[in-house]
Motif scaffolding. Sequence first.
Motif, short mmCIF file in Angstrom:
data_model
loop_
_atom_site.label_atom_id
_atom_site.label_comp_id
_atom_site.label_asym_id
_atom_site.label_seq_id
_atom_site.Cartn_x
_atom_site.Cartn_y
_atom_site.Cartn_z
N GLY A 36 0.77 -1.24 0.00
CA GLY A 36 0.00 0.00 0.00
C GLY A 36 0.80 1.28 0.00
O GLY A 36 0.22 2.38 0.09
N ALA A 37 2.12 1.19 -0.09
CA ALA A 37 2.95 2.40 -0.10
C ALA A 37 2.85 3.11 -1.45
O ALA A 37 2.46 2.51 -2.46
CB ALA A 37 4.41 2.04 0.18
N ARG A 38 3.21 4.38 -1.44
CA ARG A 38 3.43 5.11 -2.69
C ARG A 38 4.92 5.01 -3.00
O ARG A 38 5.74 5.12 -2.08
CB ARG A 38 2.98 6.56 -2.54
N VAL A 39 5.25 4.83 -4.26
CA VAL A 39 6.63 4.51 -4.61
C VAL A 39 7.12 5.36 -5.78
O VAL A 39 6.43 5.50 -6.79
CB VAL A 39 6.79 3.01 -4.97
N ILE A 40 8.33 5.90 -5.63
CA ILE A 40 9.02 6.59 -6.71
C ILE A 40 9.92 5.56 -7.38
O ILE A 40 10.83 5.02 -6.75
CB ILE A 40 9.88 7.75 -6.20
N VAL A 41 9.65 5.29 -8.65
CA VAL A 41 10.43 4.31 -9.41
C VAL A 41 11.52 5.06 -10.16
O VAL A 41 11.30 5.60 -11.25
CB VAL A 41 9.55 3.52 -10.39
N ASN A 42 12.68 5.15 -9.56
CA ASN A 42 13.79 5.82 -10.23
C ASN A 42 14.43 4.89 -11.27
O ASN A 42 14.56 3.70 -11.05
CB ASN A 42 14.85 6.23 -9.20
N TYR A 43 14.79 5.48 -12.40
CA TYR A 43 15.47 4.70 -13.45
C TYR A 43 16.44 5.61 -14.17
O TYR A 43 16.36 6.84 -14.09
CB TYR A 43 14.45 4.11 -14.44
N LEU A 44 17.37 4.99 -14.88
CA LEU A 44 18.32 5.75 -15.71
C LEU A 44 18.01 5.55 -17.18
O LEU A 44 17.80 6.51 -17.91
CB LEU A 44 19.76 5.32 -15.41
N ASN A 45 17.94 4.29 -17.61
CA ASN A 45 17.71 3.99 -19.03
C ASN A 45 16.42 3.22 -19.30
O ASN A 45 15.97 3.15 -20.44
CB ASN A 45 18.90 3.20 -19.60
N ALA A 47 13.18 3.35 -19.33
CA ALA A 47 11.98 4.19 -19.29
C ALA A 47 10.70 3.39 -19.47
O ALA A 47 9.72 3.58 -18.74
CB ALA A 47 12.08 5.27 -20.36
N GLN A 48 10.68 2.48 -20.44
CA GLN A 48 9.45 1.74 -20.71
C GLN A 48 9.08 0.84 -19.54
O GLN A 48 7.91 0.76 -19.15
CB GLN A 48 9.60 0.89 -21.98
N ALA A 49 10.07 0.18 -18.94
CA ALA A 49 9.79 -0.68 -17.80
C ALA A 49 9.26 0.13 -16.63
O ALA A 49 8.32 -0.28 -15.93
CB ALA A 49 11.06 -1.43 -17.39
N ALA A 50 9.82 1.32 -16.41
CA ALA A 50 9.36 2.17 -15.32
C ALA A 50 7.93 2.65 -15.56
O ALA A 50 7.10 2.66 -14.64
CB ALA A 50 10.29 3.37 -15.16
N ARG A 51 7.64 3.02 -16.80
CA ARG A 51 6.28 3.48 -17.12
C ARG A 51 5.27 2.36 -16.98
O ARG A 51 4.12 2.59 -16.57
CB ARG A 51 6.24 4.07 -18.53
N THR A 52 5.68 1.15 -17.31
CA THR A 52 4.77 0.00 -17.16
C THR A 52 4.37 -0.18 -15.70
O THR A 52 3.20 -0.42 -15.38
CB THR A 52 5.44 -1.27 -17.70
N GLU A 54 4.40 2.18 -13.38
CA GLU A 54 3.57 3.33 -13.04
C GLU A 54 2.13 3.15 -13.51
O GLU A 54 1.18 3.39 -12.76
CB GLU A 54 4.17 4.60 -13.64
N GLU A 55 1.97 2.70 -14.75
CA GLU A 55 0.64 2.57 -15.32
C GLU A 55 -0.20 1.48 -14.67
O GLU A 55 -1.43 1.52 -14.73
CB GLU A 55 0.76 2.32 -16.84
N GLY A 59 -2.10 4.75 -9.67
CA GLY A 59 -1.72 6.08 -9.21
C GLY A 59 -0.78 6.11 -8.02
O GLY A 59 -0.46 7.18 -7.51
N ARG A 60 -0.29 4.96 -7.58
CA ARG A 60 0.56 4.92 -6.39
C ARG A 60 2.05 4.85 -6.72
O ARG A 60 2.88 4.87 -5.80
CB ARG A 60 0.16 3.76 -5.48
N ALA A 61 2.40 4.79 -8.00
CA ALA A 61 3.81 4.79 -8.39
C ALA A 61 4.06 5.93 -9.36
O ALA A 61 3.19 6.30 -10.15
CB ALA A 61 4.22 3.46 -9.02
N MET A 62 5.26 6.47 -9.29
CA MET A 62 5.67 7.56 -10.18
C MET A 62 7.05 7.24 -10.73
O MET A 62 8.00 7.03 -9.96
CB MET A 62 5.70 8.88 -9.42
N ALA A 63 7.17 7.15 -12.03
CA ALA A 63 8.45 6.87 -12.67
C ALA A 63 9.20 8.18 -12.90
O ALA A 63 8.65 9.12 -13.48
CB ALA A 63 8.24 6.15 -13.99
N VAL A 64 10.44 8.26 -12.43
CA VAL A 64 11.25 9.47 -12.58
C VAL A 64 12.66 9.09 -13.00
O VAL A 64 13.34 8.31 -12.31
CB VAL A 64 11.31 10.30 -11.27
#
Length: 260
Positions: A36-45, A47-52, A54-55, A59-64
């Motif tokens: 149930g936590a909100r999570v910042i998904v940090n990535y370097l390269n 992007a698609q995996a991070a967005r997946t 998040e989507e 609404g509880r994850a944010m890819a940055v």
Amino acid sequence: MQDSTTAIPLNQQLVLVTGGARGLGEHVVRAFLREGARVIVNYLNSAQAARTIEESSAGRAMAVQADVSDARAVRSLVEQAQERFGIIVTTVVNNALPAFSFNGELRPHADTLTWDHLQQQFQGIVRGALNTTQATLPGMEKMGFGRIINIGTNLFQNPVVPYHDYTAAKAALLSLTRTLSHDLGPKGITVNMVSGGLLRTTDASSATPEDVFNLIAASTPLRRVTTPDEFADAVLFFAAPWSRSITGQNLVVDGGLVKN
């Protein structure tokens, strides 16, 4: 400000996981989301995996995207996330790993190891952890609560394959874990490390021969290799209220292969 004897439940936390889009980091991210936590998904390269992630998070994850070795980029990441979710980052999981493959055949040996090899790992592992700690510290200090969880390795105790550069950087991170725990403890912030061995299987261990997995499994009391999901559950422990009196520690999660 939080009472130092209390802790914030996982489902009320905002968690930063560096290198969170794939490999072990993805498993850690999904473990926190499951609780149930909100999570910042940090990535370097990735992007698609991070967005997946998040989507699929309701609404509880944010890819940055951010290079954790860049202090300004990390500060921007934290600011963006806190503005988006409206709460302070409470937990940081320093998982990001500079480009590295656990391939014993191709590793730098004593006669080929260079300072560049070492510096690459120190930049991503140690400097990255320093940057995330300093970027989130003001908010944690204001709350009187924080959890910093560094990802280590059991190669400190059992260098079965001498990955000189990777192990040296992780050893420095363990030292930083212990010294930071002294500085930050009075502020209600704990700093701990979770150290694994070879995991079956992550991107980094995908080059590992099956014979090596079998050898490690046979050497553990559990007679198997730890999975990324099992490791991620141990990371949750250090963010959860159950660990509120634990700091400066290194928990080895490898099926009992190494006794800490």
